[in-house]
Every structure is written in C-alpha cells, then in structure tokens.
Scaffold this active site. Structure first.
Site, mmCIF file in Angstrom:
data_model
loop_
_atom_site.group_PDB
_atom_site.id
_atom_site.type_symbol
_atom_site.label_atom_id
_atom_site.label_comp_id
_atom_site.label_asym_id
_atom_site.label_seq_id
_atom_site.Cartn_x
_atom_site.Cartn_y
_atom_site.Cartn_z
ATOM 1 N N HIS A 269 37.224 85.127 29.501
ATOM 2 C CA HIS A 269 37.773 83.821 29.201
ATOM 3 C C HIS A 269 38.479 83.812 27.848
ATOM 4 C CE1 HIS A 269 38.276 79.651 29.059
ATOM 5 N NE2 HIS A 269 37.040 79.232 28.997
ATOM 6 N N CYS A 270 38.329 84.904 27.057
ATOM 7 C CA CYS A 270 38.795 84.832 25.668
ATOM 8 C C CYS A 270 39.999 85.716 25.370
ATOM 9 C CB CYS A 270 37.654 85.213 24.730
ATOM 10 S SG CYS A 270 36.283 84.067 24.805
ATOM 11 N N ILE A 271 39.802 87.024 25.427
ATOM 12 C CA ILE A 271 40.810 87.952 24.893
ATOM 13 C C ILE A 271 42.162 87.825 25.615
ATOM 14 C CG2 ILE A 271 41.225 90.339 24.131
ATOM 15 C CD1 ILE A 271 38.698 89.244 22.950
ATOM 16 N N ILE A 273 43.421 85.210 26.871
ATOM 17 C CA ILE A 273 43.934 83.835 26.816
ATOM 18 C C ILE A 273 44.165 83.349 25.390
ATOM 19 C CG2 ILE A 273 43.247 81.431 27.275
ATOM 20 C CD1 ILE A 273 41.964 82.477 29.857
ATOM 21 N N ASP A 274 43.157 83.523 24.538
ATOM 22 C CA ASP A 274 43.207 82.898 23.208
ATOM 23 C C ASP A 274 44.443 83.255 22.387
ATOM 24 O OD1 ASP A 274 40.826 81.994 24.092
ATOM 25 O OD2 ASP A 274 39.596 83.184 22.737
#
Ligand SMILES: NC(=O)c1ccc[n+]([C@@H]2O[C@H](COP(=O)([O-])OP(=O)(O)OC[C@H]3O[C@@H](n4cnc5c(N)ncnc54)[C@H](O)[C@@H]3O)[C@@H](O)[C@H]2O)c1
Length: 431
Positions: A269-271, A273-274
């Site tokens: 969910h992070c790398i 997208i962020d």
C-alpha cells in the site's frame, strides 16, 4: 482536568478512525497501555469481526483483540457519534491513488468531516495517513476551525506518519520511533504526550508539513533504491553477471552502502503509491521530481522482465507460454504476510494469462484470491503438484516454502527473489 493530565493518568478516552493495517495495531497498543479506545470503521463486517474478538491483521493476534474488547478497553463501532466522548482522534484511513495516479484524499476528507461534526473543546486530532505535505493544514484545519474554534487553544491538530512494517518481528507499533509535527507548538506537545504514554520513542518536528514530508522521503528513498537495484539487475543480465552476488559483496562495505534487492516489482500500500503523492505536489509547484518518476517506471516494468525470464525458461524446454501450466509461488507483496495489495504477483498472473498460459498460485498466507474476474484457490504445494507445472515462478519467498522440495520437483524455475541462493541447476533462471 486538562487533556495532558488525563493522558498521563490514563483517564483520557481515545479514538482511532480506520481500523486497517495501521489503525488496528495502534488502537490495540493504546488499549494495552490502559486507555479506553473507540475504534471506528465504515466497514461493518470488519467491526463485527472485531466485536467478536477476531483480528484480520497478521501482526495483531485475535487473543489481544478479544482481551481488549472483553475488558471494555477497545470498543469497535461504525458509529461516529462516539467521537463526542473521545478526547483524542487518530485518523488512519486509506490514501490510494485514483486512475490517473493522482492522490485520492476523499477518505481523509470524509473522516475529517465526521471529526468536525463532533469536535469538542480540548480535543486532540492527529492524522496518520500517508499524504502530501500540506494536507493537514489545507484539508483538515479549515474543516475544524469552520465553527469558530481556534487551533492550539480550543483544540489541537497534528500529523504523525505511520511507519508500521507488516510482518516485521522486531519493529512494531510500540518500538518504531514516532515523528510528530503539530500545527502549533502546543499541538506538537500534546500529540507527543499522547504517544509517550504508549510508544518508546517520540520525535517532535517543527510543523505538520515536515512530518508529512518525512514519511514521503522515507518511502521515496526505498522506491528509488529498489529502482536502482532493479536497473542494476537488468544491466547485470546483459553483462552476464550475477546481480545478487554483486549486491551481497557490496554490502560488506561497512559504510556508505546499504543493500537493496531487485525483485518482480513493487507491492503493498506504500512504496508503489506514496512517492506519487509527492510528485503530484511537486508538479503543482512547477517542480519535476525526476527520480520518483524514473524509479516508478523502472520498478513498474519489472513484471514484464520476469515474464521474459519465464519465456526463456520455457524456451529451454522447447515450450511456448501459450498452453503452458505455470505456478506462481507467493501472491502477497512480500514474505510472510497476507497482504496482496498492489502485489507484482498479480501483474505476473495477468501478463502470463494474457499470453495464453494457464496460471495457478500457491500461498500459505492467501488461501483464496479474487482476481481478474474469478475466485482462485491456493494449490497445496506437494511434489506431485510441482510436477504438474511447466514452470514455477518464485515471486514471494515465504518462510514456509521448502526450497529443496521445490528444486527437486519443479521442471523449471524462475527465481525472482534469490530464494535458491547458492543452488546450481539448469532448471533455475534467476532475475
Ligand atoms: N499498511 C501499511 O503497511 C502502512 C504503513 C505505513 C503507512 N500506511 C498508511 O496508513 C494509512 C492507512 O493504511 P492501511 O494499510 O491501514 O489501510 P487499510 O485499508 O488496511 O485500512 C483503512 C481502514 O479505514 C477504513 N475506512 C475507510 N474510510 C473510512 C472513513 N471515512 N471512516 C472510517 N474508516 C474508514 C477502511 O474500511 C479500512 O478498514 C494509509 O495512508 C497508508 O498509506 C500504511
């Protein structure tokens, strides 16, 4: 009694909005510290599970949820009006991208509107969702001040990035240092007081924007370095050099080098997208964040590179992808967890199916998978099952996989994780 005193005496009532991978561990940690915590989620099915004492997050044991619910310390609900009773609110809702890869802050806005509706004097509100610098000031603050309350005096507002690393046995919510930036110095101090009741290390910074940027720098750092590792893998492939051996040897340097490894692509969910939250914000101010875009491109093409390896592996056995049976080992985005969000394994399945392969998967953490229009079931990993497939693709190196058995029984293997490190066999095609 002031909020500070209430917090120190564990008299304060806390609340967490969004009970996912971030919010649930935080709520349980607060409850463990002796607070009463209202957990609010819009997903009624999740709330019902929690009320029955059942966890759906790997790092949070059901026994901990059940104990907190039984003791009345954790109160899961879909009803936002409990915010009337809460002294603090931590917002942990999703921050995905929309179809054009721009930030989708609608979940933050929805949560902030609910907080604004019930905002009361003395309340502390903290946003934890990963987002672009300026979100707390620009999206949340105006909603909370709309009815005339003053920030830093009537209520407190801060941003504190969540750094949870699912599946990490050493670093969990309690011992990961927490960066905190408030809208005013009093806001920072109040938020630090809350976290100090539960967490081992709190790191105050001067503003919400700094705190927001910290998280994006951390994740961009990972994305860019993984991109470099992936590009190095492609280069080493051309040069006939084993990239894994190169990285391991470089990592013996005791300073100035930190190992990052290639793989089938970014997941979670992070790398993936962020960093786009940051490049979007950069574009708004006329700045082109080139490293971010480039890393996104390199990492985004890795599934196609893996497919080329599969073609190579099948070629070695005079087979085409079309009509071949392929088994993908691991569909979660990283080892030993159950989260399949943005997993590159899904891209691999899709690309191989588009080329006419019949693809199945095995994953001890993901017994069922709804993907590309159908429900799939994990294939039990037995010697007989391995022999059924023309090619096995190691996409996630779960600890449960028996590499010796896999090597002994698979007809050909594409290893994207160096799971078969040190093993020599003509069956193996490495990334
Ligand atoms: N998962 C991670 O490893 C991780 C790590 C660091 C930061 N983050 C960030 O933390 C934030 C949350 O991520 P997550 O992985 O916990 O997401 P998640 O999808 O697991 O959980 C979010 C929860 O919020 C609920 N929700 C959505 N809208 C809501 C609303 N308006 N009100 C109440 N509940 C609502 C959803 O039903 C869901 O249960 C994101 O910004 C993410 O980028 C995640």
């Amino acid at each position: 009694m002031t909020l500070e005193t209430k917090l120190k005496q564990r008299q304060a009532k806390l609340s967490v909005i969004g009970l996912g991978y971030v919010g649930l561990p935080l709520a349980i940690e607060f409850a463990r510290a002796g607070f009463t915590v209202y957990g609010i989620d819009v997903d009624a099915a999740k709330v019902a599970q929690l009320q029955r004492g059942r966890s759906y997050v790997g790092d949070v044991p059901s026994a901990d949820v059940a104990a907190a619910v039984r003791a009345g310390r954790f109160v899961p609900t879909t009803d936002f009006s409990v915010l009337k009773k809460a002294d603090t609110v931590n917002i942990c809702v999703p921050t995905p991208l929309n179809k054009t890869k721009d930030p989708d802050v609608s979940y933050i806005v929805a949560a902030a509107d609910e907080v604004a509706r019930y905002l009361k004097k003395g309340q502390l509100v903290i946003l934890e969702s990963t987002t672009y610098p300026g979100t707390t000031d620009e999206l949340i603050l105006p909603r909370l001040t709309a009815r005339g309350m003053t920030v830093g005096k009537d209520f407190f507002l801060a941003f504190s990035p969540e750094r949870v690393d699912p599946g990490n046995a050493v670093y969990q919510t309690r011992n990961i240092p927490k960066v905190v930036g408030g809208v005013t110095p009093r806001c920072t101090a109040m938020a630090c007081t809350l976290y100090r009741q539960t967490l081992e290390t709190v790191v105050p910074v001067s503003s919400t924007r700094v705190a927001e940027m910290v998280k994006l720098l951390e994740n961009t750092f990972r994305s860019v370095n993984i991109g470099l590792a992936n590009e190095t893998a492609l280069l080493c492939d051309r040069l006939g050099i084993d990239v894994w051996e190169v990285i391991d040897a470089a990592a013996t340097k005791p300073f100035g080098f930190m190992p990052f490894y290639p793989g089938p692509g970014l997941g979670g969910h992070c790398i993936p997208i962020d960093p786009f939250y940051l490049s979007w914000k950069a574009k708004l101010s006329g700045f082109e964040a080139r490293f971010i875009e480039l890393a996104g491109q390199v990492n985004g093409h890795m599934p196609e590179h893996v497919v080329r390896r599969v073609v190579e592996a099948l070629n070695g056995r005079s087979r085409s992808v079309k009509g071949s049976k392929i088994l993908v080992l691991g569909v979660s985005y990283k080892a030993n967890i159950e989260d399949t969000r943005e997993s590159p394994s899904l891209d691999l399945i899709e690309l191989l199916e588009e080329m006419g392969a019949s693809v199945e998967y095995t994953d001890p953490h993901v017994p069922k998978l709804d993907f590309a229009g159908r429900r799939r079931k994990s294939v039990p990993l037995t010697p007989a099952a391995l022999k059924r497939f023309d090619c096995v693709v190691i996409a996630t190196n779960h600890a449960e996989f028996d590499w010796r058995e896999i090597l002994a029984n698979a007809r050909s293997i594409v290893d994207t994780r160096n799971a078969l490190k040190g093993k020599k066999s003509p069956k193996i095609v490495r990334l």
